[in-house]
Motif scaffolding. Structure first.
Motif, short mmCIF file in Angstrom:
data_model
loop_
_atom_site.label_atom_id
_atom_site.label_comp_id
_atom_site.label_asym_id
_atom_site.label_seq_id
_atom_site.Cartn_x
_atom_site.Cartn_y
_atom_site.Cartn_z
N ASN A 33 50.97 68.13 52.48
CA ASN A 33 50.67 68.85 51.25
C ASN A 33 51.43 70.17 51.17
OD1 ASN A 33 49.50 68.97 48.75
ND2 ASN A 33 47.55 69.75 49.46
N LYS A 52 47.80 70.97 54.56
CA LYS A 52 47.30 72.14 53.83
C LYS A 52 46.31 71.68 52.78
CE LYS A 52 50.47 75.21 55.31
NZ LYS A 52 50.14 76.15 56.31
N LYS A 93 44.83 72.63 49.23
CA LYS A 93 45.05 73.49 48.07
C LYS A 93 43.74 73.63 47.30
CE LYS A 93 49.92 72.57 47.55
NZ LYS A 93 50.98 72.08 46.68
N THR A 100 43.61 75.17 40.61
CA THR A 100 44.55 74.37 39.84
C THR A 100 45.78 75.17 39.53
OG1 THR A 100 43.50 74.99 37.77
CG2 THR A 100 42.75 72.96 38.83
N ASP A 101 46.89 74.50 39.41
CA ASP A 101 48.16 75.16 39.04
C ASP A 101 48.66 74.61 37.75
OD1 ASP A 101 48.40 76.87 41.24
OD2 ASP A 101 49.28 75.29 42.47
#
Length: 103
Positions: A41, A97, A99, A102-103
């Motif tokens: 990730n 990783k 996350k 949100t992106d």
């Protein structure tokens, strides 16, 4: 020729000067890198993990005929394939990783 491709050829018992399969081997190096980046990730992998990527590319190349197989039986012989990245290679990689957001 890059170091990863030379190492991959050596692992597969090929002469580094033989360029007849370079495009196929490069494909498997790219595929290994993409799978590893997805597993971890991350968008980039530190250079110290290049050898792990080469090991995985060699695994993918050697097992290219059995893609999608989970189990194979011929007479009394039976083979079970690992799905995804083999455990020995996963253990050599950094932990994935996580996350958040949100992106």
């Amino acid at each position: 020729m890059n170091d990863s491709l030379i190492l991959l050829k050596r692992l597969l018992g090929m002469e580094p000067t033989n360029i007849s399969k370079d495009d196929i081997l490069t494909h498997y190096l790219n595929k290994a890198k993409g799978n590893i980046l997805g597993y971890c990730n991350v968008v980039a992998l530190p250079v110290e993990y290049d050898h792990v990527m080469v090991d995985y590319a060699a695994y993918l190349y050697k097992n290219r005929e059995s893609v999608g197989l989970i189990n194979k039986q011929e007479g009394e012989r039976s083979v079970t394939y690992e799905s995804g990245i083999p455990a020995g290679i996963r253990l050599a990689l950094p932990l994935p990783k996580i996350k958040v957001g949100t992106d």
